[in-house]
Design a protein around this motif. Structure first.
Motif: not given
Length: 336
Positions: A128-135, A184-186, A263-265, A288-293
C-alpha cells in the motif's frame, strides 16, 4: 513471482495494469507510479478503467462481484491468450473488490499495489503506497509525502512548450496560482475568494511580476468570477477551462506556486518542482488534521510555507516521492 524487475534487465518487459475508476486525479496516482516503475525497468503499461452499475456502486466492497460492473468497464481479467500482469497498480474505492482478489486469482503471479489508504482488507495487497498524513502503519505500507503523481521535469517541459509563446514573454517573477474549491473539509465562498485574489494581486504587483491562474472542477462559479474580476488586469494567463490544460506549463514556468490548502495532490506536485510553494488559506468546514499534517511535512522539508502576502524566495531539494515508491515496488517484487 517472476523476477523481471532488475533495472536494466530488458529480456522481458514487465507487464503493468493500471486500474482506476477513470477520474483523472485518481488515475494519475496509479499511472504516475506505473510510469515511474517504467523509468527504472522496461515495462508495458495497460490502463483499465472500471465503473460499477449505479444499483451496486454503494454496496460494501465485500459484497461486490465482477458481474456488477458497468458494461462500459474494461476487463480486469486476462483475455484469451493473455496472462495476469506482473504488477497491478490500482487506486480508489471502486477498485478495492478487484484488487483484493488478484493475488489469489493470479496464483501469486501478480504483485498487487494499492495507492491511498484502502481502509478495507489492508492485508490483501502486497504493498500500500499511502500518504504519510493518513498515518497508517503496517509491514506492507509505504508512507510517502502526498500521493504518487505524473509530474516530472520532462513532462513539465513538454507541457510548457505548447504555451511558450504565451508564457515566456511574461515578466518575472511568474506566479502560478492553483485554486481548488469546495470539499468535505473546506469551502471557497465568493467573499473569501475575492479577499484571496486581492492578496494575490498585491503580491504580484509589488514584485512587478505576472500571474498564471487555473481553477479546479470543484471551484464554485461565484469564486471563479470574483477572482477573475480582481486579477484579470495583471499580466499573465487565467485559464477558463477551454482548450489544452496549461497546468504542467504553469508549474514549469513559475517562479512561485500558490496552492489552496484543500488539495494534497496539487501541493505535493508543486513541491516536486523545487520552487517555493505558498499555501493559500480557505474556509474550514470541519477539522482537517490530515491536511495540517501534510502542510507541516512540507514545511519541515523546506518546500512550503503559509502565504503571507509576499513572494519571498527560498530553495529546497525537490520532492521525488513517486520515484522512491517505484524503487520500493521493485525491491518488494524482487523479494517475492
Amino acid at each position: 513471482m517472476l523476477d523481471r524487475t532488475a533495472p536494466g534487465d530488458v529480456s522481458t518487459p514487465l507487464s503493468i495494469w493500471v486500474v482506476s475508476d477513470g477520474r483523472i486525479g485518481m488515475e494519475n496516482q496509479a499511472l504516475g507510479l506505473a510510469e515511474a516503475v517504467q523509468r527504472l525497468t522496461p515495462a508495458d503499461i495497460s490502463v483499465r478503467r472500471i465503473r460499477w452499475r449505479p444499483l451496486f456502486d454503494k454496496l460494501p466492497s465485500a459484497l461486490k462481484a465482477s458481474w456488477m460492473l458497468d458494461l462500459s468497464s474494461d476487463s480486469t481479467e486476462p483475455a484469451a491468450g493473455e496472462t495476469w500482469p506482473d504488477l497491478w497498480i490500482a487506486t480508489g474505492r471502486a477498485t478495492l473488490p478487484m484488487s483484493a482478489r488478484v493475488r489469489a486469482a493470479s496464483g501469486g503471479r501478480t504483485f498487487v499495489v494499492q495507492t491511498q489508504d484502502p481502509r478495507w482488507r489492508n492485508a490483501a495487497y502486497d504493498l500500500i503506497v499511502a500518504p504519510a498524513h493518513d498515518r497508517i502503519e503496517a509491514p506492507n505500507v509505504l508512507s510517502i509525502t502526498g500521493s504518487p503523481h505524473r509530474v516530472t521535469p520532462e513532462r513539465l517541459a513538454e507541457g510548457s512548450a505548447a504555451f511558450a509563446d504565451r508564457l515566456e514573454p511574461l515578466p518575472r517573477p511568474r506566479v502560478a496560482a492553483l485554486i481548488g474549491g469546495r470539499s468535505k473539509a473546506f469551502d471557497l465562498p465568493e467573499a473569501h475568494a475575492a479577499d484571496l485574489a486581492g492578496r494575490i494581486a498585491g503580491a504580484v504587483e509589488a514584485a512587478g511580476g505576472s500571474l498564471m491562474l487555473t481553477f479546479s472542477r470543484r471551484t464554485p462559479e461565484a469564486a471563479k468570477a470574483a477572482m477573475t474580476a480582481r486579477l484579470a488586469h495583471l499580466p499573465g494567463l487565467i485559464w477558463d477551462g477551454a482548450g489544452p490544460n496549461p497546468y504542467f506549463a504553469f508549474l514549469d514556468q513559475a517562479d512561485h506556486v500558490l496552492v489552496t490548502e484543500d488539495s494534497a495532490n496539487m501541493a505535493a506536485e508543486a513541491a516536486s518542482t523545487g520552487k517555493p510553494v505558498h499555501i493559500l488559506p480557505m474556509i474550514p468546514l470541519k477539522a482537517a488534521d490530515k491536511f495540517a499534517r501534510l502542510h507541516a511535512d512540507l514545511r519541515e522539508r523546506g518546500a512550503a510555507r503559509p502565504f503571507d502576502g509576499t513572494l519571498e524566495r527560498w530553495s529546497y531539494e525537490p520532492l521525488d516521492e513517486t520515484a522512491r515508491a517505484a524503487r520500493t515496488v521493485l525491491e518488494r517484487m524482487r523479494r517475492g
